[in-house]
Write an enzyme that holds these catalytic residues in place. Structure first.
Site, PDB file in Angstrom:
ATOM      1  N   SER A   1       0.792  -1.219   0.000  1.00  0.00           N
ATOM      2  CA  SER A   1       0.000   0.000   0.000  1.00  0.00           C
ATOM      3  C   SER A   1       0.829   1.276   0.000  1.00  0.00           C
ATOM      4  CB  SER A   1      -0.986   0.006   1.176  1.00  0.00           C
ATOM      5  OG  SER A   1      -0.322  -0.234   2.384  1.00  0.00           O
TER       6      SER A   1
ATOM      7  N   HIS B   1       2.484   4.826   4.584  1.00  0.00           N
ATOM      8  CA  HIS B   1       1.643   5.542   3.634  1.00  0.00           C
ATOM      9  C   HIS B   1       2.207   6.919   3.325  1.00  0.00           C
ATOM     10  CE1 HIS B   1      -1.759   2.903   5.433  1.00  0.00           C
ATOM     11  NE2 HIS B   1      -1.000   2.230   4.600  1.00  0.00           N
TER      12      HIS B   1
END
EC number: 3.4.21.105
Length: 293
Positions: free
Chosen positions: A144, A195
């Site tokens: 991610s 992230h």
């Protein structure tokens, strides 16, 4: 840190069904290879999660640099894999057609390694600044971080679109930051630094020197980073495409490739809010836990 078992891998089955609904022949080659590689590593992990996750202690202090390569390709469970790869499917279809397969492969590879490097730098800086050595032991896995970098890239090419985040329309140029905060608030155990690292890498490419450095390193190897792909451009939410918009910077072309209109094949029939909720509940994004010796 161990892979969680859910019995039947429902997420994997759902992912495979989406791939076959879209049609293997309709998925660009590098995107398809990325999906296949992540699925293969999920079914045949090279190492346990605690031996493949990324942390300052394991990677830098103990010089286990192979974690930079292994971490993005390992997932905590089938739902973690499903939501990440569903997002790869959408972003890959859009970006690979725009950039060309060879350059997109170059981007994916560079982003995968560089996101890990930036993650380590962030964790090290926070640990030193706050005098909290636990940050050096925090370990993360999953794709991610790379997806956030690709999201920045996609939003750069579609600056006028909107995404729906928790029921609120958010301009594309702010979507990454809003999602970063929303994920951290609703799922505190996720890897905020992972992230953020992805976003920073994406900005290094779109706003900083990374693209020029990559072009210089590629030299005359035949790579192309400026392949245009006019036509319908997609905009994305956290777990896939949330729709499409017509975008023709120089007027509508006479001929363009028709984009698929059956969005249920990509989103499993879930609304945008349901996708984000399911992603949060299933701990879609990278887990950040203490590494196990």
């Amino acid at each position: 840190m161990q892979r969680r078992s859910r019995g039947i891998n429902t997420g994997l089955i759902l992912l495979l069904s989406q791939i076959f609904h879209v049609g293997i022949n309709n998925i660009p080659p590098v995107t398809l290879a990325t999906l296949a590689l992540n699925i293969w590593f999920f079914l045949n992990p090279q190492k346990p999660l605690y031996s493949s996750c990324l942390s300052v202690e394991k990677c830098y202090q103990q010089r286990d640099w192979q974690r930079l390569l292994l971490s993005p390709l390992h997932h905590a469970d089938d739902w973690h894999l499903y939501f990440n790869m569903a997002s790869v499917l959408w972003k890959g279809i859009n970006l690979e057609r725009r950039l060309g397969s060879r350059w997109f492969a170059y981007v994916i590879t560079t982003f995968s390694v560089l996101t890990g490097v930036v993650y380590l730098l962030l964790q090290f800086a926070v640990a030193e600044f706050m005098d909290e050595p636990d940050f050096k032991r925090s370990c993360a896995v999953g794709f991610s971080g790379v997806l956030f970098a690709l999201k920045v890239l996609n939003n750069h090419y579609c600056p006028g679109g909107f995404v729906n985040i928790l029921g609120f329309p958010v301009p594309n140029r702010f979507a990454c930051w809003v999602e970063l905060v929303a994920i951290h608030l609703f799922s505190p155990g996720t890897s905020f630094a992972g992230h953020l690292a992805g976003i920073l890498v994406g900005l290094m490419y779109t706003q900083g020197p990374l693209k020029k450095i990559m072009e210089a390193c590629a030299g005359l190897g035949g790579f192309s980073s400026s392949v245009g792909y006019p036509g319908q451009q997609y905009y994305f939410n956290s777990s896939g495409s949330s729709g499409y918009q017509d975008y023709y910077p120089h007027g509508r072309p006479d001929h363009y490739e028709e984009a698929p209109r059956n969005y249920d094949t990509y989103t499993a029939g879930l609304s945008e809010e349901e996708q984000l909720e399911r992603a949060l509940q299933a701990s879609l994004w990278d887990r950040e836990t203490s590494a196990v010796d």
